[in-house]
Design a protein around this motif. Structure first.
Motif, PDB file in Angstrom:
ATOM      1  N   PRO A   1       0.799  -1.236   0.000  1.00  0.00           N
ATOM      2  CA  PRO A   1       0.000   0.000   0.000  1.00  0.00           C
ATOM      3  C   PRO A   1       0.827   1.280   0.000  1.00  0.00           C
ATOM      4  CG  PRO A   1      -0.940  -1.595   1.532  1.00  0.00           C
ATOM      5  CD  PRO A   1       0.366  -2.167   1.061  1.00  0.00           C
ATOM      6  N   ASP A   2       2.056   1.235   0.548  1.00  0.00           N
ATOM      7  CA  ASP A   2       2.874   2.447   0.596  1.00  0.00           C
ATOM      8  C   ASP A   2       3.661   2.679  -0.694  1.00  0.00           C
ATOM      9  OD1 ASP A   2       4.839   0.532   0.694  1.00  0.00           O
ATOM     10  OD2 ASP A   2       5.707   1.172   2.602  1.00  0.00           O
ATOM     11  N   GLY A   3       3.432   1.840  -1.713  1.00  0.00           N
ATOM     12  CA  GLY A   3       4.097   2.024  -2.990  1.00  0.00           C
ATOM     13  C   GLY A   3       5.409   1.293  -3.139  1.00  0.00           C
ATOM     14  N   THR A   4       5.858   0.615  -2.098  1.00  0.00           N
ATOM     15  CA  THR A   4       7.078  -0.186  -2.184  1.00  0.00           C
ATOM     16  C   THR A   4       6.708  -1.630  -2.535  1.00  0.00           C
ATOM     17  OG1 THR A   4       7.039  -0.707   0.182  1.00  0.00           O
ATOM     18  CG2 THR A   4       8.239   1.271  -0.493  1.00  0.00           C
ATOM     19  N   TYR A   5       7.736  -2.425  -2.809  1.00  0.00           N
ATOM     20  CA  TYR A   5       7.506  -3.814  -3.187  1.00  0.00           C
ATOM     21  C   TYR A   5       7.877  -4.756  -2.053  1.00  0.00           C
ATOM     22  CZ  TYR A   5       6.974  -2.095  -7.945  1.00  0.00           C
ATOM     23  OH  TYR A   5       6.535  -1.433  -9.060  1.00  0.00           O
ATOM     24  N   ARG A   6       7.112  -5.823  -1.934  1.00  0.00           N
ATOM     25  CA  ARG A   6       7.401  -6.869  -0.952  1.00  0.00           C
ATOM     26  C   ARG A   6       8.202  -7.968  -1.640  1.00  0.00           C
ATOM     27  NH1 ARG A   6       2.336  -9.682   1.793  1.00  0.00           N
ATOM     28  NH2 ARG A   6       1.886  -9.906  -0.418  1.00  0.00           N
TER      29      ARG A   6
END
Length: 258
Positions: free
Chosen positions: A26-31
């Protein structure tokens, strides 16, 4: 009764596949699979530490020059190395050089970790992969040889039917969905000796009705406009999607879920 192995640290080395695209948070980073794997390992090992040095777009030379020595210095229990596939997808690719650089990476990492993990990367079914398949298989043959020589584990994602299924690939057709990354994490988890959480990770998702012809053509046009043309532009100008980007977890620190 099977017990969990004792791995107290993990360092992930590579490109966009290991960074986690396209498993968007959701914060725009990747998991991505490496984060999922680290979370599982941390849940069974107090004080578990994790670093992820991977950056999207990196070629094998950049991985060797920018990540390998840093990873080796961390002396982690487990190091994962996945690289070279970006090279094979370039219009021109010196496979002898790719093989030499991958060999250098393995030789510099293997003595400085408890267990080195290599992978035969997944491949989405389709005409693009067919064009580059001989290069990819040459890369994987090198992976197998290096693993045997240096005692590394190999995770065979290339041979998994589930990861060839188009439904587990994002709209850019280059990166896995969240479910695809979850399955990769499961594959590495099992290869490291942990008890299976999903014994059927290799099986494709349940059958669904295929999209209609107009829907497929619309998806093709959207893919070309949003992903293919920008990718070609970067290749022609020598740019990379990872230019100027730092690793998301550059230090080997206690794992903390986000």
């Amino acid at each position: 009764m099977q017990t969990n192995p004792t791995h107290t640290s993990l360092v992930a080395v590579g490109d966009s596949f290991t960074e986690g695209m396209s498993d968007l948070l959701p914060d725009g980073t990747y998991r991505g699979w490496a984060d999922v794997l680290a979370a599982r390992m941390a849940a069974v090992t107090p004080g578990f530490r994790y670093a992820n040095l991977a950056v999207r777009g990196k070629l094998i030379r950049q991985i060797v020059e920018e990540q390998v020595d840093t990873a080796a210095a961390m002396r982690a229990d487990v190091i994962t190395l996945v690289g070279g596939l970006n090279d094979t997808l370039r219009p021109k690719c010196d496979m002898v050089l790719v093989r030499d650089l991958l060999t250098e990476a393995v030789e510099r990492l293997a003595p400085h970790c408890g267990q080195l993990v290599l992978m035969r990367s997944p491949a989405r079914q389709g005409p693009v992969q067919e064009r580059f398949r001989p290069r990819m298989e040459a890369l994987f043959a090198c992976v197998d040889e290096l693993a045997e020589r240096h005692g590394a584990l190999v995770v065979d994602l290339y041979g998994a039917p589930s990861l060839g299924d188009q439904r587990l690939w994002d709209v850019d057709r280059l990166h896995l969905t969240a479910d695809g990354h979850r399955r990769v994490a499961e594959a590495v988890w099992q290869t490291l000796g942990y008890p299976p959480e999903d014994p059927e990770w290799q099986l494709p998702p349940e059958a669904t009705l295929p999209p209609s012809w107009p829907a497929r053509r619309a998806a093709d046009a959207r893919f070309a406009r949003q992903h293919l043309l920008p990718w070609i532009g970067r290749r022609l100008t020598g740019r990379s999607s990872g230019d100027g980007l730092p690793p998301k977890r550059p230090e080997l620190l206690p794992y903390a879920d986000r």
